[in-house]
Design a protein around this motif. Sequence first.
Motif, PDB file in Angstrom:
ATOM      1  N   SER A 115      74.722  57.171  -9.093  1.00 24.09           N
ATOM      2  CA  SER A 115      75.049  56.650  -7.544  1.00 24.09           C
ATOM      3  C   SER A 115      73.934  55.652  -6.946  1.00 24.09           C
ATOM      4  CB  SER A 115      75.381  57.874  -6.652  1.00 24.09           C
ATOM      5  OG  SER A 115      73.971  58.541  -6.544  1.00 24.09           O
ATOM      6  N   PHE A 116      74.208  54.938  -6.023  1.00 27.90           N
ATOM      7  CA  PHE A 116      73.394  54.137  -5.317  1.00 27.90           C
ATOM      8  C   PHE A 116      72.512  55.259  -4.585  1.00 27.90           C
ATOM      9  CE2 PHE A 116      76.376  50.651  -5.869  1.00 27.90           C
ATOM     10  CZ  PHE A 116      75.787  50.008  -6.499  1.00 27.90           C
ATOM     11  N   GLU A 117      72.978  56.306  -4.015  1.00 26.72           N
ATOM     12  CA  GLU A 117      72.250  57.103  -3.516  1.00 26.72           C
ATOM     13  C   GLU A 117      71.004  57.728  -4.221  1.00 26.72           C
ATOM     14  OE1 GLU A 117      72.646  61.597  -0.996  1.00 26.72           O
ATOM     15  OE2 GLU A 117      74.146  60.539  -2.161  1.00 26.72           O
ATOM     16  N   CYS A 118      71.107  58.147  -5.458  1.00 26.66           N
ATOM     17  CA  CYS A 118      70.226  58.621  -6.266  1.00 26.66           C
ATOM     18  C   CYS A 118      69.176  57.592  -6.652  1.00 26.66           C
ATOM     19  CB  CYS A 118      70.694  59.155  -7.700  1.00 26.66           C
ATOM     20  SG  CYS A 118      71.496  60.687  -7.323  1.00 26.66           S
TER      21      CYS A 118
ATOM     22  N   VAL B 273      58.251  53.939   0.353  1.00 25.08           N
ATOM     23  CA  VAL B 273      58.182  55.027   1.698  1.00 25.08           C
ATOM     24  C   VAL B 273      57.368  54.300   2.751  1.00 25.08           C
ATOM     25  CG1 VAL B 273      57.552  57.176   2.305  1.00 25.08           C
ATOM     26  CG2 VAL B 273      58.412  57.100   0.045  1.00 25.08           C
ATOM     27  N   CYS B 274      57.991  54.572   3.896  1.00 25.83           N
ATOM     28  CA  CYS B 274      57.107  53.957   5.041  1.00 25.83           C
ATOM     29  C   CYS B 274      55.803  54.709   5.376  1.00 25.83           C
ATOM     30  CB  CYS B 274      58.019  54.238   6.340  1.00 25.83           C
ATOM     31  SG  CYS B 274      56.938  53.820   7.884  1.00 25.83           S
ATOM     32  N   GLU B 275      54.549  54.005   5.353  1.00 26.16           N
ATOM     33  CA  GLU B 275      53.347  54.753   5.201  1.00 26.16           C
ATOM     34  C   GLU B 275      52.973  55.201   6.495  1.00 26.16           C
ATOM     35  OE1 GLU B 275      50.153  52.550   3.501  1.00 26.16           O
ATOM     36  OE2 GLU B 275      51.309  51.547   2.245  1.00 26.16           O
ATOM     37  N   HIS B 276      54.030  55.009   7.658  1.00 30.49           N
ATOM     38  CA  HIS B 276      53.638  55.629   8.920  1.00 30.49           C
ATOM     39  C   HIS B 276      54.525  56.906   9.219  1.00 30.49           C
ATOM     40  CE1 HIS B 276      52.551  56.063  13.332  1.00 30.49           C
ATOM     41  NE2 HIS B 276      53.816  56.188  13.469  1.00 30.49           N
ATOM     42  N   CYS B 277      55.981  56.721   9.063  1.00 31.06           N
ATOM     43  CA  CYS B 277      56.855  58.084   9.330  1.00 31.06           C
ATOM     44  C   CYS B 277      57.403  58.705   8.029  1.00 31.06           C
ATOM     45  CB  CYS B 277      57.831  57.238  10.319  1.00 31.06           C
ATOM     46  SG  CYS B 277      59.038  56.529   9.381  1.00 31.06           S
ATOM     47  N   GLY B 278      57.257  58.033   6.799  1.00 23.92           N
ATOM     48  CA  GLY B 278      57.489  58.801   5.601  1.00 23.92           C
ATOM     49  C   GLY B 278      59.014  58.508   5.237  1.00 23.92           C
TER      50      GLY B 278
ATOM     51  N   LYS C 178      62.256  56.835   3.600  1.00 22.53           N
ATOM     52  CA  LYS C 178      62.562  56.162   2.653  1.00 22.53           C
ATOM     53  C   LYS C 178      63.083  54.691   2.953  1.00 22.53           C
ATOM     54  CE  LYS C 178      62.326  58.542  -1.226  1.00 22.53           C
ATOM     55  NZ  LYS C 178      61.517  58.099  -2.661  1.00 22.53           N
ATOM     56  N   ILE C 179      62.593  53.430   2.759  1.00 20.95           N
ATOM     57  CA  ILE C 179      63.176  52.156   3.216  1.00 20.95           C
ATOM     58  C   ILE C 179      64.113  51.779   1.947  1.00 20.95           C
ATOM     59  CG2 ILE C 179      62.316  49.908   3.739  1.00 20.95           C
ATOM     60  CD1 ILE C 179      59.385  51.104   3.770  1.00 20.95           C
ATOM     61  N   SER C 180      65.675  51.682   2.723  1.00 19.41           N
ATOM     62  CA  SER C 180      66.605  51.206   1.793  1.00 19.41           C
ATOM     63  C   SER C 180      67.166  49.948   2.399  1.00 19.41           C
ATOM     64  CB  SER C 180      67.706  52.063   1.669  1.00 19.41           C
ATOM     65  OG  SER C 180      68.222  52.391   3.205  1.00 19.41           O
TER      66      SER C 180
ATOM     67  N   ARG D 264      50.034  44.367   2.194  1.00 14.43           N
ATOM     68  CA  ARG D 264      50.378  45.012   1.030  1.00 14.43           C
ATOM     69  C   ARG D 264      51.085  46.455   1.192  1.00 14.43           C
ATOM     70  NH1 ARG D 264      49.093  41.818  -3.448  1.00 14.43           N
ATOM     71  NH2 ARG D 264      49.573  43.629  -4.979  1.00 14.43           N
ATOM     72  N   ARG D 265      51.174  46.961   2.340  1.00 11.23           N
ATOM     73  CA  ARG D 265      51.911  48.134   2.634  1.00 11.23           C
ATOM     74  C   ARG D 265      53.274  48.116   3.021  1.00 11.23           C
ATOM     75  NH1 ARG D 265      47.314  50.879   6.580  1.00 11.23           N
ATOM     76  NH2 ARG D 265      48.427  49.477   7.676  1.00 11.23           N
ATOM     77  N   PHE D 266      54.177  49.048   3.031  1.00 12.89           N
ATOM     78  CA  PHE D 266      55.399  49.118   3.367  1.00 12.89           C
ATOM     79  C   PHE D 266      55.679  49.800   4.408  1.00 12.89           C
ATOM     80  CE2 PHE D 266      55.347  47.741  -1.286  1.00 12.89           C
ATOM     81  CZ  PHE D 266      56.285  46.550  -1.104  1.00 12.89           C
ATOM     82  N   PHE D 267      56.477  49.602   5.390  1.00  8.85           N
ATOM     83  CA  PHE D 267      56.658  50.140   6.624  1.00  8.85           C
ATOM     84  C   PHE D 267      58.225  50.087   6.869  1.00  8.85           C
ATOM     85  CE2 PHE D 267      52.285  48.675   7.105  1.00  8.85           C
ATOM     86  CZ  PHE D 267      51.902  49.957   7.396  1.00  8.85           C
TER      87      PHE D 267
END
Length: 79
Positions: A28-31, A39-44, A46-48, A56-59
């Motif tokens: 599934s797309f969910e999996c 993963v957001c480096e501030h709140c944790g 998942k960034i979909s 070079r960091r993701f939020f």
Amino acid sequence: MAVCEVCSNDYEMSFEVHAQGAVHVFDSFECAIHAMSPVCEHCGVKISGHGVEADRRFFCCAHCARAAGVGAELVRDHA
């Protein structure tokens, strides 16, 4: 049929994702999102969606990027 690498479901409509030289199998797309999303480096979270990449960091959003110390001039939401 193939087994999903996240939930181990053996599903006839599973699919492969080829990324960075590796092959992943999901049912599934969910999996797929669970396994492959950054993963957001501030709140944790998942960034979909689009999210924000700065220094070079993701939020997940501009708010989290600013809260993590990224300068306001480098980030803004797409709203």
